[in-house]
Design an enzyme around this catalytic site. Structure first.
Site: not given
Length: 268
Positions: A14-15, A78, A156, A192, A194
């Protein structure tokens, strides 16, 4: 697989740390599987990058990661990278590759109002791939979309131990609910990886009765199916995280990574 291959890990990519929302259900189904979690911290965030940048960057990085860690399977955890680069990655690598797609099909099955929200990054929600999923699985629904880089940053920050403001989540969801027919949304797709990491915050910010769905459990089932019958290490597996840029911000994620069983952090 021979004994040496029993130690071959599953590589999640993932990023940032969003892919941990896929790692968690995978570990429930495959508790002995060794995991390498790769985060492209040097390229983060993907959601504001162009399709050309992502299509060039992701296959190159995954090639390096596969060469170093020799995984039995790669998971692009992702949505942005999957919707843009998945075909190129599959053509380039000689290991199975599992992608991540917005969970529009289960959202349509759950919706009673027939108005669905898709919450993703800017890059994901504009993809023709999302148009196709909506046409195939939610043809009788109104599908509203909103792209949010802010929500990626919030996820994050939360995993790094920061306190986040509830008003910021309400503002993000306003991007869906303030659209025409948005008040009728009863299911939101977290498109997403996240976003499930801030599931409690999103639920608290949303109107009562709104459900959130994501693809994590389905991806975990797919991984379990593809690795069925394969051997795993006899003892406790080692899980590691690798970052393309390893600095203070990445090291601050160590406690959160430990919560997912990942105790080793290194740079690529």
């Amino acid at each position: 697989m021979d004994a040496a291959m029993d130690d071959a890990p599953i590589l999640f990519f993932d990023s940032g740390v969003g892919g941990l929302s896929v790692v968690a259900p995978t570990r429930v189904l495959l508790p002995r599987a060794p995991i390498v979690y790769a985060a492209d911290s040097a390229g983060f965030p993907y959601g504001i990058k162009s399709e050309a940048e992502i299509a060039a960057r992701v296959p190159a990085l995954l090639g390096r990661l596969v060469e170093r860690y020799r995984p039995r399977l790669v998971v692009i955890a992702c949505n942005t990278a999957s919707t843009i680069a998945l075909p190129v990655v599959r053509a380039a690598l000689d290991v199975p590759v599992v992608g991540t797609v917005p969970a529009i099909k289960p959202a349509a099955a759950l919706s009673r109002s027939r108005v669905i929200g898709v919450l993703g990054t800017e890059a994901t929600v504009r993809q023709a791939y999302v148009d196709d999923l909506a046409a195939r699985f939610a043809g009788d629904c109104t599908v509203l979309r909103h792209g949010s880089a802010e929500l990626v940053r919030l996820a994050e920050a939360k995993l790094a131990g920061a306190t986040t403001d509830p008003a910021r989540y309400r503002a993000v969801l306003g991007g869906l609910f303030d659209q025409p027919e948005g008040a009728r949304i009863d299911v939101i797709v977290n498109a997403c990886t996240h976003f499930p990491l801030v599931a409690a915050e999103l639920a608290a910010a949303a109107p009562a009765g709104v459900h959130f769905v994501d693809g994590g459990p389905g991806i975990a089932r797919r991984i379990a199916f593809l690795t069925e019958g394969q051997g795993w290490p006899a003892g406790e597996s080692v899980h590691r995280a690798v970052f393309t840029r390893l600095g203070d911000a990445e090291r601050a994620l160590a406690p959160a990574l430990a919560d997912y069983g990942i105790g080793t952090i290194e740079g690529l």
